[in-house]
Scaffold this motif. Structure first.
Motif, mmCIF file in Angstrom:
data_model
loop_
_atom_site.group_PDB
_atom_site.id
_atom_site.type_symbol
_atom_site.label_atom_id
_atom_site.label_comp_id
_atom_site.label_asym_id
_atom_site.label_seq_id
_atom_site.Cartn_x
_atom_site.Cartn_y
_atom_site.Cartn_z
ATOM 1 N N TYR A 86 17.568 132.354 -39.376
ATOM 2 C CA TYR A 86 16.905 132.964 -38.495
ATOM 3 C C TYR A 86 17.835 134.461 -38.535
ATOM 4 C CZ TYR A 86 15.378 128.396 -36.136
ATOM 5 O OH TYR A 86 14.867 127.292 -35.993
ATOM 6 N N ARG A 92 16.729 139.655 -32.419
ATOM 7 C CA ARG A 92 15.628 138.790 -31.524
ATOM 8 C C ARG A 92 15.272 139.327 -30.098
ATOM 9 N NH1 ARG A 92 17.612 133.285 -31.168
ATOM 10 N NH2 ARG A 92 19.430 134.379 -32.517
ATOM 11 N N LEU A 95 13.100 142.366 -30.806
ATOM 12 C CA LEU A 95 11.724 142.134 -31.106
ATOM 13 C C LEU A 95 11.069 141.515 -30.012
ATOM 14 C CD1 LEU A 95 11.187 140.018 -34.099
ATOM 15 C CD2 LEU A 95 10.879 142.249 -34.225
ATOM 16 N N ILE A 99 7.956 143.347 -28.557
ATOM 17 C CA ILE A 99 6.452 142.533 -29.334
ATOM 18 C C ILE A 99 6.564 141.671 -28.263
ATOM 19 C CG2 ILE A 99 5.505 141.256 -30.896
ATOM 20 C CD1 ILE A 99 7.316 142.414 -32.911
ATOM 21 N N HIS A 100 6.959 140.585 -28.238
ATOM 22 C CA HIS A 100 6.660 139.446 -27.295
ATOM 23 C C HIS A 100 8.154 139.170 -26.825
ATOM 24 C CE1 HIS A 100 5.322 135.902 -25.499
ATOM 25 N NE2 HIS A 100 3.796 136.943 -25.402
ATOM 26 N N LEU A 103 9.890 135.895 -28.530
ATOM 27 C CA LEU A 103 10.509 136.369 -29.735
ATOM 28 C C LEU A 103 11.853 136.203 -29.967
ATOM 29 C CD1 LEU A 103 8.164 138.719 -31.512
ATOM 30 C CD2 LEU A 103 8.785 136.515 -32.096
ATOM 31 N N ARG A 106 15.058 131.337 -30.956
ATOM 32 C CA ARG A 106 14.484 131.301 -32.396
ATOM 33 C C ARG A 106 13.983 129.906 -32.998
ATOM 34 N NH1 ARG A 106 18.367 126.582 -32.299
ATOM 35 N NH2 ARG A 106 20.230 127.101 -30.877
ATOM 36 N N PRO A 109 7.532 131.380 -34.816
ATOM 37 C CA PRO A 109 7.343 132.498 -35.799
ATOM 38 C C PRO A 109 7.464 134.040 -35.806
ATOM 39 C CG PRO A 109 4.610 130.924 -35.753
ATOM 40 C CD PRO A 109 6.214 130.417 -34.381
ATOM 41 N N GLY A 110 7.896 133.963 -36.857
ATOM 42 C CA GLY A 110 9.062 135.493 -37.077
ATOM 43 C C GLY A 110 9.759 135.664 -36.523
ATOM 44 N N THR A 111 10.944 134.624 -36.698
ATOM 45 C CA THR A 111 12.576 134.550 -35.834
ATOM 46 C C THR A 111 13.257 134.037 -37.096
ATOM 47 O OG1 THR A 111 12.466 132.568 -35.228
ATOM 48 C CG2 THR A 111 11.612 133.923 -33.411
ATOM 49 N N HIS A 112 12.469 134.119 -38.518
ATOM 50 C CA HIS A 112 12.787 134.034 -39.314
ATOM 51 C C HIS A 112 13.502 135.378 -40.601
ATOM 52 C CE1 HIS A 112 12.506 130.091 -38.447
ATOM 53 N NE2 HIS A 112 13.602 129.405 -39.664
ATOM 54 N N ASP A 113 14.518 135.602 -40.937
ATOM 55 C CA ASP A 113 14.968 136.493 -41.978
ATOM 56 C C ASP A 113 14.392 136.009 -42.991
ATOM 57 O OD1 ASP A 113 15.744 139.080 -43.512
ATOM 58 O OD2 ASP A 113 18.333 138.867 -42.466
#
Length: 159
Positions: A86, A92, A95, A99-100, A103, A106, A109-113
């Motif tokens: 994560y 996060r 983000l 973005i939203h 985010l 955890r 989608p989009g919260t992983h490195d």
């Protein structure tokens, strides 16, 4: 000297699991699976993905397999979890603002490195020294790097 089965039962106790229920499957499930994975390694396969719902026992299965593969089959094993990749809490939160709001949570989608995950897997598959990240759910943030497991030698199997 502790037998492999005794080490397996000790792990079940340490993890506070249903020892009687799980131990009866030692010879019919867990040991054959470890043997199969060892055979897969002999054929050049090293990366094993375990899939299942949250709380279904993926991490526990990996601990069991790592024990059996290391102590029973002489394999070196690295255990990773998708959770360990994560993004940090600060990343996060940024983000979420940019973005939203979802985010920040955890698992979305989009919260992983992804870059860290790819670099870690590449290093493991190429026998390079690498530190395995860990995520601390109790503080909803990546654990301090000083607590990450350091792999200094090539591993046989990546779970």
């Amino acid at each position: 000297m502790t037998s492999l089965r005794e080490a397996f039962v000790d792990l079940l106790h340490a993890e506070h699991l249903a020892v009687d229920a799980m131990a009866k499957n030692y010879a019919s499930v867990y040991l054959p699976l470890a043997q199969w994975l060892s055979n897969q390694h002999a054929q050049g396969r090293r990366l094993v993905g375990i899939n299942g719902a949250q709380g279904s026992g993926k991490s526990t299965l990996c601990k069991i397999l790592a024990l059996l593969l290391e102590q029973g089959f002489g394999k070196t094993v690295a255990v990773l979890s998708l959770d360990d990749f994560y993004l940090t809490r600060d990343q996060r939160e940024a983000l979420a603002k940019q973005i939203h709001p979802l985010l920040q949570t955890r698992g979305v989608p989009g919260t992983h490195d992804v870059a860290l995950a790819i670099a870690t897997l590449d290093a493991l598959q190429n026998g390079l020294s690498v530190r395995l990240p860990r995520f601390d759910k109790s503080c909803d943030d990546r654990a301090a790097e000083r607590t990450w497991v350091s792999i200094q030698q090539p591993v046989d199997i990546i779970l």
